[in-house]
Design a protein around this motif. Structure first.
Motif, PDB file in Angstrom:
ATOM      1  N   TYR A 316       0.986  -0.889  -0.157  1.00  0.00           N
ATOM      2  CA  TYR A 316       0.116   0.167  -0.062  1.00  0.00           C
ATOM      3  C   TYR A 316       0.999   1.244  -0.219  1.00  0.00           C
ATOM      4  O   TYR A 316       0.492   2.456  -1.145  1.00  0.00           O
ATOM      5  N   ARG A 317       2.075   1.433   1.097  1.00  0.00           N
ATOM      6  CA  ARG A 317       2.905   2.390   0.634  1.00  0.00           C
ATOM      7  C   ARG A 317       3.401   2.737  -0.886  1.00  0.00           C
ATOM      8  O   ARG A 317       3.673   3.600  -0.838  1.00  0.00           O
ATOM      9  N   ALA A 318       3.555   1.844  -0.728  1.00  0.00           N
ATOM     10  CA  ALA A 318       4.192   1.634  -2.509  1.00  0.00           C
ATOM     11  C   ALA A 318       2.871   2.137  -3.764  1.00  0.00           C
ATOM     12  O   ALA A 318       3.763   2.860  -4.328  1.00  0.00           O
ATOM     13  N   VAL A 319       2.143   1.990  -3.466  1.00  0.00           N
ATOM     14  CA  VAL A 319       1.001   2.197  -4.273  1.00  0.00           C
ATOM     15  C   VAL A 319       0.814   3.852  -4.129  1.00  0.00           C
ATOM     16  O   VAL A 319       0.673   4.828  -4.940  1.00  0.00           O
ATOM     17  N   ALA A 320       0.694   4.078  -2.968  1.00  0.00           N
ATOM     18  CA  ALA A 320       0.392   5.123  -2.341  1.00  0.00           C
ATOM     19  C   ALA A 320       1.268   6.604  -2.901  1.00  0.00           C
ATOM     20  O   ALA A 320       1.486   7.477  -3.286  1.00  0.00           O
ATOM     21  N   ASN A 321       2.172   6.167  -2.623  1.00  0.00           N
ATOM     22  CA  ASN A 321       4.243   6.444  -2.904  1.00  0.00           C
ATOM     23  C   ASN A 321       3.534   6.737  -4.466  1.00  0.00           C
ATOM     24  O   ASN A 321       4.476   8.262  -5.313  1.00  0.00           O
ATOM     25  N   CYS A 322       3.188   6.196  -5.172  1.00  0.00           N
ATOM     26  CA  CYS A 322       4.159   6.347  -6.648  1.00  0.00           C
ATOM     27  C   CYS A 322       2.445   7.705  -7.281  1.00  0.00           C
ATOM     28  O   CYS A 322       2.461   8.042  -7.810  1.00  0.00           O
ATOM     29  N   LEU A 323       1.229   6.300  -6.954  1.00  0.00           N
ATOM     30  CA  LEU A 323       0.021   7.807  -7.400  1.00  0.00           C
ATOM     31  C   LEU A 323       0.518   9.528  -7.077  1.00  0.00           C
ATOM     32  O   LEU A 323       0.165  10.601  -7.142  1.00  0.00           O
ATOM     33  N   GLU A 324       1.324   9.424  -5.786  1.00  0.00           N
ATOM     34  CA  GLU A 324       1.625  10.851  -5.252  1.00  0.00           C
ATOM     35  C   GLU A 324       2.255  11.939  -6.026  1.00  0.00           C
ATOM     36  O   GLU A 324       2.553  12.975  -6.716  1.00  0.00           O
ATOM     37  N   VAL A 325       3.739  11.072  -6.012  1.00  0.00           N
ATOM     38  CA  VAL A 325       4.219  11.462  -7.296  1.00  0.00           C
ATOM     39  C   VAL A 325       4.068  11.555  -8.584  1.00  0.00           C
ATOM     40  O   VAL A 325       4.719  12.585  -9.199  1.00  0.00           O
ATOM     41  N   LEU A 326       2.911  10.320  -9.018  1.00  0.00           N
ATOM     42  CA  LEU A 326       2.734  10.996 -10.357  1.00  0.00           C
ATOM     43  C   LEU A 326       1.838  12.121  -9.753  1.00  0.00           C
ATOM     44  O   LEU A 326       1.807  13.007 -11.901  1.00  0.00           O
ATOM     45  N   SER A 327       1.209  12.561  -9.434  1.00  0.00           N
ATOM     46  CA  SER A 327       0.535  13.693  -9.692  1.00  0.00           C
ATOM     47  C   SER A 327       1.225  15.124  -9.914  1.00  0.00           C
ATOM     48  O   SER A 327       0.252  16.005  -9.703  1.00  0.00           O
TER      49      SER A 327
END
Length: 385
Positions: A316-327
């Motif tokens: 979940y941490r990896a998914v959340a971090n990738c989404l925030e960086v994608l923003s």
């Protein structure tokens, strides 16, 4: 005799259970290594590079548009917000580069361990929070311009926009100062190198309450404001559009056919711009919620400050971090899709780069093809160079 056999059976059962648990832990560690490789060695560098390049393009295009065009107050204020939004997102993307230098943080040098423990999270969170605040400031500016146009001259001058942007950069930095002290540098496993872990809090309940307040200021309250402001803008747009259609319908019977045709074409252009703006606002809200709320949930459930958690938490941490960086790169994509001026600015920048490169080729290696290419673009692109 039966007692000895029973004890032997129990020991064999415990040994088998221990072996099975060890196999499960090894399998989970292998799967976690794959997740970390995909997220932090492949996807994250792509997102960071896209964030830096797209925001750099935003800065260049906005600078060209501000330099070559005379804007009204609304345009100047909007450009000010967009310029600082692009700069903040670009700085946040650059600040993520040290985070990828050491994916495995069990055996670090003391300097890197100190940076990751005391500087990494405050720096990244301050920049991402500043970006969120600037988006909210831009939405407030658009809300006043659309819903309260008579007050726009007083409450949305470019000078006030500069003050709001300054507060957007300063307030998150102050909010995240305490986060510099909730991790500490410790010796690595086996006494080799350094790593970091969470500090023992005297009042963990108070610290968790502070985390909730910080996340409320960082993402929750801005998300609510964005939804409310943009819903109000869309509602006001629809009211104004319906009122304008009624006025046009009433005037159709009075005006002649030629004036009706010109007014209909003008109204068609306005309605197209309004629909485009509505789509942009809806998409901004949707992408903000999609890319920021998972990080909010992560910050609230992971308060121990450990370097590694359970397998599901790390996924979940990896998914959340990738989404925030994608923003960080999505703003450019949204403006490119919905705002014609951004597409036009990008086309002009590409033409300028093409003519400049052709000029360099002509100066170094004279050839007939380059001369033809320059002659073909000289009449249309000379002002851009």
């Amino acid at each position: 005799m039966h007692q000895v056999m029973a004890e032997t059976t129990v020991n064999m059962y415990h040994n088998n259970t221990t072996v099975q648990q060890q196999h499960q832990e090894d399998a989970a560690a292998a799967h976690l290594a794959i997740v970390n490789d995909v997220a932090y060695r492949y996807l994250m560098p792509i997102f960071i590079t896209a964030g830096i390049l797209t925001n750099l393009l935003n800065v260049v295009m906005l600078g060209r548009m501000r330099h070559h065009q005379q804007q009204r107050q609304a345009q100047a204020t909007t450009f000010c917000y967009l310029m600082w939004l692009a700069l903040t997102d670009m700085l946040a993307s650059i600040a993520l580069v040290p985070a990828l230098v050491h994916v495995d943080r069990t055996h670090l040098s003391y300097g890197w361990a100190f940076y990751y423990a005391h500087l990494e999270l405050p720096t990244l969170n301050s920049l991402t929070s500043a970006s969120v605040y600037i988006v909210v400031g831009l939405s407030v500016d658009r809300y006043i311009a659309v819903c309260h146009p008579r007050r726009y001259q007083d409450v949305s001058a470019p000078r006030l926009a500069v003050i709001r942007i300054t507060l957007s950069l300063l307030v998150p930095a102050l909010i995240y100062i305490p986060h510099s002290f909730y991790l500490e540098v410790v010796s690595g496993e086996g006494g080799v190198g350094w790593t970091y872990e969470g500090v023992e809090m005297a009042t963990p309940g108070a610290w968790h309450a502070w985390e909730v307040v910080v996340e409320l200021c960082h993402r929750m309250a801005p998300a609510i404001l964005l939804v409310l402001l943009n819903c109000s803008i869309i509602y006001t747009f629809k009211k104004v559009t319906a009122r304008r259609k009624n006025i046009v319908t009433k005037n159709d019977s009075v005006n002649n056919s030629s004036s009706n045709a010109s007014k209909k074409s003008e109204e068609g252009g306005k309605s197209q711009q309004e629909r485009r703006l509505i789509y942009l606002l809806v998409t901004i809200v949707a992408t903000f919620l999609l890319t920021n709320l998972p990080a909010t949930v992560l910050a609230l459930i992971d308060t121990a400050g450990a370097t590694h958690g359970s397998f599901s938490l790390e996924v979940y941490r990896a998914v959340a971090n990738c989404l925030e960086v994608l923003s960080f790169s999505l703003n450019f994509v949204l403006y490119f899709i919905f705002v014609p001026g951004v597409r036009q600015g990008l086309q002009e920048a590409v033409k300028a780069v093409r003519v400049t490169l052709c000029g360099l080729v002509v100066n170094t290696v004279p050839s007939q093809s380059c001369f033809i290419s320059e002659n073909n673009t000289k009449n249309t692109d000379s002002t851009e160079v």
